[in-house]
Scaffold this motif. Structure first.
Motif, PDB file in Angstrom:
ATOM      1  N   ARG A 101       0.618 -14.325   7.564  1.00 29.19           N
ATOM      2  CA  ARG A 101       1.879 -15.086   7.538  1.00 29.19           C
ATOM      3  C   ARG A 101       3.019 -14.242   8.095  1.00 29.19           C
ATOM      4  N   ASP A 102       3.038 -12.942   7.719  1.00 28.93           N
ATOM      5  CA  ASP A 102       4.128 -12.059   8.163  1.00 28.93           C
ATOM      6  C   ASP A 102       4.049 -11.783   9.654  1.00 28.93           C
ATOM      7  N   TYR A 103       2.858 -11.465  10.154  1.00 26.79           N
ATOM      8  CA  TYR A 103       2.852 -11.110  11.582  1.00 26.79           C
ATOM      9  C   TYR A 103       2.946 -12.329  12.482  1.00 26.79           C
ATOM     10  N   LEU A 163       0.831  -1.216   0.000  1.00 26.28           N
ATOM     11  CA  LEU A 163       0.000   0.000   0.000  1.00 26.28           C
ATOM     12  C   LEU A 163       0.857   1.254   0.000  1.00 26.28           C
ATOM     13  N   GLY A 164       1.934   1.237   0.810  1.00 24.81           N
ATOM     14  CA  GLY A 164       2.786   2.416   0.932  1.00 24.81           C
ATOM     15  C   GLY A 164       3.350   2.854  -0.406  1.00 24.81           C
ATOM     16  N   SER A 165       3.769   1.901  -1.230  1.00 27.74           N
ATOM     17  CA  SER A 165       4.378   2.269  -2.518  1.00 27.74           C
ATOM     18  C   SER A 165       3.348   2.918  -3.435  1.00 27.74           C
ATOM     19  N   GLY A 167       1.075 -15.040   1.681  1.00 22.95           N
ATOM     20  CA  GLY A 167       0.113 -15.895   2.374  1.00 22.95           C
ATOM     21  C   GLY A 167      -1.326 -15.415   2.271  1.00 22.95           C
ATOM     22  N   ARG A 168      -1.549 -14.195   1.722  1.00 25.41           N
ATOM     23  CA  ARG A 168      -2.931 -13.725   1.615  1.00 25.41           C
ATOM     24  C   ARG A 168      -3.618 -14.453   0.458  1.00 25.41           C
ATOM     25  N   ALA A 169      -4.953 -14.514   0.539  1.00 27.21           N
ATOM     26  CA  ALA A 169      -5.696 -15.387  -0.377  1.00 27.21           C
ATOM     27  C   ALA A 169      -5.476 -15.015  -1.847  1.00 27.21           C
ATOM     28  N   PHE A 184       2.121   3.739   7.843  1.00 29.02           N
ATOM     29  CA  PHE A 184       1.719   2.455   7.253  1.00 29.02           C
ATOM     30  C   PHE A 184       2.686   1.332   7.586  1.00 29.02           C
ATOM     31  N   ALA A 185       3.747   1.616   8.352  1.00 28.75           N
ATOM     32  CA  ALA A 185       4.731   0.575   8.647  1.00 28.75           C
ATOM     33  C   ALA A 185       4.132  -0.463   9.589  1.00 28.75           C
ATOM     34  N   SER A 186       4.074  -1.675   9.151  1.00 30.63           N
ATOM     35  CA  SER A 186       3.673  -2.822   9.972  1.00 30.63           C
ATOM     36  C   SER A 186       3.556  -4.048   9.072  1.00 30.63           C
ATOM     37  N   PRO A 187       4.038  -5.199   9.531  1.00 29.42           N
ATOM     38  CA  PRO A 187       3.671  -6.411   8.813  1.00 29.42           C
ATOM     39  C   PRO A 187       2.144  -6.461   8.735  1.00 29.42           C
ATOM     40  N   ALA A 188       1.607  -6.939   7.619  1.00 24.87           N
ATOM     41  CA  ALA A 188       0.158  -6.855   7.442  1.00 24.87           C
ATOM     42  C   ALA A 188      -0.498  -8.201   7.111  1.00 24.87           C
ATOM     43  N   ASN A 218      12.065  -0.298   6.695  1.00 27.99           N
ATOM     44  CA  ASN A 218      13.198  -1.158   7.049  1.00 27.99           C
ATOM     45  C   ASN A 218      13.255  -2.409   6.170  1.00 27.99           C
ATOM     46  N   PHE A 219      12.363  -2.484   5.180  1.00 27.91           N
ATOM     47  CA  PHE A 219      12.340  -3.568   4.185  1.00 27.91           C
ATOM     48  C   PHE A 219      12.117  -4.946   4.806  1.00 27.91           C
ATOM     49  N   LEU A 220      11.420  -4.982   5.935  1.00 26.16           N
ATOM     50  CA  LEU A 220      11.138  -6.277   6.571  1.00 26.16           C
ATOM     51  C   LEU A 220      10.189  -7.101   5.701  1.00 26.16           C
ATOM     52  N   ARG A 229      -9.569   2.609   8.879  1.00 24.95           N
ATOM     53  CA  ARG A 229      -9.635   1.150   9.078  1.00 24.95           C
ATOM     54  C   ARG A 229      -9.775   0.507   7.701  1.00 24.95           C
ATOM     55  N   ILE A 230      -8.662  -0.053   7.252  1.00 25.85           N
ATOM     56  CA  ILE A 230      -8.594  -0.588   5.892  1.00 25.85           C
ATOM     57  C   ILE A 230      -9.046  -2.049   5.889  1.00 25.85           C
ATOM     58  N   PHE A 231      -9.914  -2.380   4.946  1.00 26.47           N
ATOM     59  CA  PHE A 231     -10.332  -3.778   4.753  1.00 26.47           C
ATOM     60  C   PHE A 231      -9.484  -4.384   3.633  1.00 26.47           C
ATOM     61  N   ASN A 232      -9.584  -5.703   3.478  1.00 24.63           N
ATOM     62  CA  ASN A 232      -8.725  -6.441   2.529  1.00 24.63           C
ATOM     63  C   ASN A 232      -8.546  -5.701   1.210  1.00 24.63           C
ATOM     64  N   THR A 233      -7.300  -5.411   0.909  1.00 20.44           N
ATOM     65  CA  THR A 233      -6.977  -4.707  -0.335  1.00 20.44           C
ATOM     66  C   THR A 233      -6.043  -5.584  -1.155  1.00 20.44           C
ATOM     67  N   TYR A 234      -6.205  -5.518  -2.470  1.00 26.63           N
ATOM     68  CA  TYR A 234      -5.367  -6.352  -3.331  1.00 26.63           C
ATOM     69  C   TYR A 234      -4.934  -5.522  -4.535  1.00 26.63           C
TER      70      TYR A 234
HETATM   71  P1  NAD Z   1       3.344  -4.557   3.566  1.00 26.73           P
HETATM   72  O1  NAD Z   1       3.938  -5.602   4.421  1.00 26.73           O
HETATM   73  O2  NAD Z   1       3.453  -4.706   2.092  1.00 26.73           O
HETATM   74  O3  NAD Z   1       3.927  -3.126   3.949  1.00 26.73           O
HETATM   75  C1  NAD Z   1       4.344  -2.779   5.238  1.00 26.73           C
HETATM   76  C2  NAD Z   1       5.667  -2.055   5.130  1.00 26.73           C
HETATM   77  O4  NAD Z   1       6.109  -1.655   6.432  1.00 26.73           O
HETATM   78  C3  NAD Z   1       6.778  -2.941   4.550  1.00 26.73           C
HETATM   79  O5  NAD Z   1       7.432  -2.267   3.506  1.00 26.73           O
HETATM   80  C4  NAD Z   1       7.704  -3.188   5.740  1.00 26.73           C
HETATM   81  O6  NAD Z   1       9.040  -3.403   5.352  1.00 26.73           O
HETATM   82  C5  NAD Z   1       7.500  -1.911   6.526  1.00 26.73           C
HETATM   83  N1  NAD Z   1       7.831  -2.038   7.942  1.00 26.73           N
HETATM   84  C6  NAD Z   1       7.438  -3.017   8.808  1.00 26.73           C
HETATM   85  N2  NAD Z   1       7.952  -2.790  10.029  1.00 26.73           N
HETATM   86  C7  NAD Z   1       8.675  -1.641   9.927  1.00 26.73           C
HETATM   87  C8  NAD Z   1       9.453  -0.900  10.850  1.00 26.73           C
HETATM   88  N3  NAD Z   1       9.596  -1.273  12.128  1.00 26.73           N
HETATM   89  N4  NAD Z   1      10.090   0.218  10.414  1.00 26.73           N
HETATM   90  C9  NAD Z   1       9.968   0.611   9.126  1.00 26.73           C
HETATM   91  N5  NAD Z   1       9.238  -0.051   8.217  1.00 26.73           N
HETATM   92  C10 NAD Z   1       8.611  -1.172   8.612  1.00 26.73           C
HETATM   93  O7  NAD Z   1       1.822  -4.428   4.003  1.00 26.73           O
HETATM   94  P2  NAD Z   1       0.635  -3.584   3.350  1.00 26.73           P
HETATM   95  O8  NAD Z   1      -0.387  -4.537   2.913  1.00 26.73           O
HETATM   96  O9  NAD Z   1       1.151  -2.588   2.389  1.00 26.73           O
HETATM   97  O10 NAD Z   1       0.078  -2.843   4.640  1.00 26.73           O
HETATM   98  C11 NAD Z   1       0.465  -1.505   4.935  1.00 26.73           C
HETATM   99  C12 NAD Z   1      -0.299  -0.994   6.142  1.00 26.73           C
HETATM  100  O11 NAD Z   1      -1.701  -1.021   5.866  1.00 26.73           O
HETATM  101  C13 NAD Z   1      -0.075  -1.820   7.401  1.00 26.73           C
HETATM  102  O12 NAD Z   1      -0.012  -0.952   8.509  1.00 26.73           O
HETATM  103  C14 NAD Z   1      -1.313  -2.678   7.485  1.00 26.73           C
HETATM  104  O13 NAD Z   1      -1.642  -2.992   8.808  1.00 26.73           O
HETATM  105  C15 NAD Z   1      -2.359  -1.772   6.856  1.00 26.73           C
HETATM  106  N6  NAD Z   1      -3.463  -2.573   6.274  1.00 26.73           N
HETATM  107  C16 NAD Z   1      -3.281  -3.217   5.079  1.00 26.73           C
HETATM  108  C17 NAD Z   1      -4.338  -3.976   4.575  1.00 26.73           C
HETATM  109  C18 NAD Z   1      -4.235  -4.697   3.250  1.00 26.73           C
HETATM  110  O14 NAD Z   1      -5.220  -5.322   2.835  1.00 26.73           O
HETATM  111  N7  NAD Z   1      -3.136  -4.649   2.545  1.00 26.73           N
HETATM  112  C19 NAD Z   1      -5.545  -4.079   5.286  1.00 26.73           C
HETATM  113  C20 NAD Z   1      -5.655  -3.434   6.501  1.00 26.73           C
HETATM  114  C21 NAD Z   1      -4.602  -2.651   6.978  1.00 26.73           C
END
Ligand code: NAD
Length: 349
Positions: free
Chosen positions: A114-116, A46-48, A219-221, A107-111, A66-68, A205-210
């Motif tokens: 499988r990741d979290y 999403l961030g990109s 690991g997402r569907a 937006f930083a967080s494993p999402a 941090n590219f986790l 509050r974001i719901f499943n995005t693809y």
């Molecule tokens: P993603 O894993 O692709 O992106 C998360 C990014 O955060 C990654 O680039 C990761 O390297 C980075 N990151 C993780 N921990 C970090 C840290 N400590 N410091 C710096 N960077 C860190 O996931 P996504 O799907 O793009 O989700 C982005 C955000 O949106 C998340 O906060 C997630 O909870 C939220 N969200 C996403 C969805 C979805 O469907 N994709 C749904 C609900 C909420």
């Protein structure tokens, strides 16, 4: 991949000069334009897309990651742009961004589950300390702050569809607790900064995005089904597939997030597509759209896997004038085409 400018010294603090007042263009009450935004987790899925959209709208972007679970490859096409800066940093440790900033998108967080599940402590740290640091940055710069929260705050919901007023049904000690509770804590922290420090905040509050740039192995569907279908491998549905999901194409989600950012509203606001389908239906649609001969197989449901998931988006419609526009057929078509172009994904299908 370690791009040359993925270092703090790649930041150009004076690049934007003195901070100009935020403009509120006529015809769009409350809509703001931002001069310089920080996107945490900006190298993720999403961030990109957010970085790209902000740049296209004329906002300079500092992307912290941090590219986790994300990768510099997601923003490699943005690196040549002089108004884009990629900085490698761990939000849970420290954050400093020189120069003016008028928007922080956190937006930083494993999402993905499988990741979290693989990074449980990291997930709790970035949801707590990382959010604290991102809020501190916004407070220091007097910037608007928007938290990426999640439909997971509703847990396995007892109310359907889920409005923002629903408090959720979360198991704090279940495997998903690390993510769900981290986001619930983040929401509480953002609210405290709003009330105690007067910070200009929003919660989405974001719901499943693809869409393109989800990892094939996250690991997402949808990535799992699309890659299996393209490879001619079985699509593995959890349980009998009757559990539902509501899937939103990334362009719609990004538009919703930026609508909230540009508004005066604090949220929380649900952003998602209320078009609900069963997981089995989703698998069948992907098999059809790819023209694959892949069979569908059934396996065990993960612990605490939500049974239903569908946003009530009345608030987003009323407050932001936002609703999703991309039909699943078009969104899945674009996503399938993107995956088919990724090295190693296309198989015998
Ligand atoms: P993603 O894993 O692709 O992106 C998360 C990014 O955060 C990654 O680039 C990761 O390297 C980075 N990151 C993780 N921990 C970090 C840290 N400590 N410091 C710096 N960077 C860190 O996931 P996504 O799907 O793009 O989700 C982005 C955000 O949106 C998340 O906060 C997630 O909870 C939220 N969200 C996403 C969805 C979805 O469907 N994709 C749904 C609900 C909420």
């Amino acid at each position: 991949m370690s791009p040359d400018n993925a270092r703090p010294d790649a930041l150009r603090p004076d690049a934007t000069g003195p901070r100009a007042p935020l403009s509120r263009p006529g015809g769009s009450p409350g809509a703001r334009r931002f001069r310089r935004a920080v996107v945490t987790g900006g190298a993720g899925f999403l961030g990109s897309h957010l970085c790209e959209r902000l740049l296209d709208d004329g906002t300079e972007v500092v992307c912290l990651d941090n590219f986790l679970t994300g990768t510099p490859a997601n923003v490699a096409h943005l690196l040549p742009r002089p108004d884009f800066h990629l900085v490698r940093c761990d939000l849970s440790e420290f954050v400093h961004v020189p120069g003016d900033v008028d928007l922080v998108l956190h937006f930083a967080s494993p999402a993905s589950p499988r990741d979290y599940l693989e990074y449980p402590i990291h997930t709790l740290k970035v949801g707590s300390l990382g959010t604290l640091h991102a809020l501190g940055l916004a407070a220091e710069k007097n910037a608007r702050f928007v938290l990426a929260s999640t439909s997971e705050v509703y847990g396995d919901p007892l109310l359907h569809p889920q409005p923002e007023t629903y408090w959720g049904n979360v198991n704090p000690i279940g495997p998903r607790g690390v993510y769900d509770e981290a986001k619930r804590f983040s929401e509480a922290l953002v609210t405290a900064y709003r009330h105690a420090r007067g910070l200009d905040t929003g919660i989405v509050r974001i719901f499943n995005t693809y869409g393109p740039r989800t990892r094939p192995d996250d690991g997402r569907a949808i990535p799992a089904f699309v890659c299996a279908a393209l490879r001619g491998e079985p699509l593995k549905v959890h349980g009998d597939g009757s559990q539902t999901r509501s899937i939103c194409y990334v362009d719609d989600t990004v538009a919703g997030v930026l609508s909230l950012a540009r508004s005066e509203h604090s949220g929380p606001v649900n952003i998602g597509n209320p078009d609900e389908m069963s997981v089995l239906e989703l698998a069948r649609r992907i098999v059809d759209l790819t023209g694959s001969a892949s069979p569908i197989e059934f396996g065990e449901r993960p612990v605490d896997d939500p049974t239903t998931r569908r946003p009530d988006i009345t608030l987003a419609r009323e407050l932001l004038g936002w609703e999703p526009r991309v039909h699943w057929r078009d969104g899945l078509g674009t996503t399938i085409a993107w995956f088919a172009d990724q090295p190693g994904v296309r198989g015998a299908a």
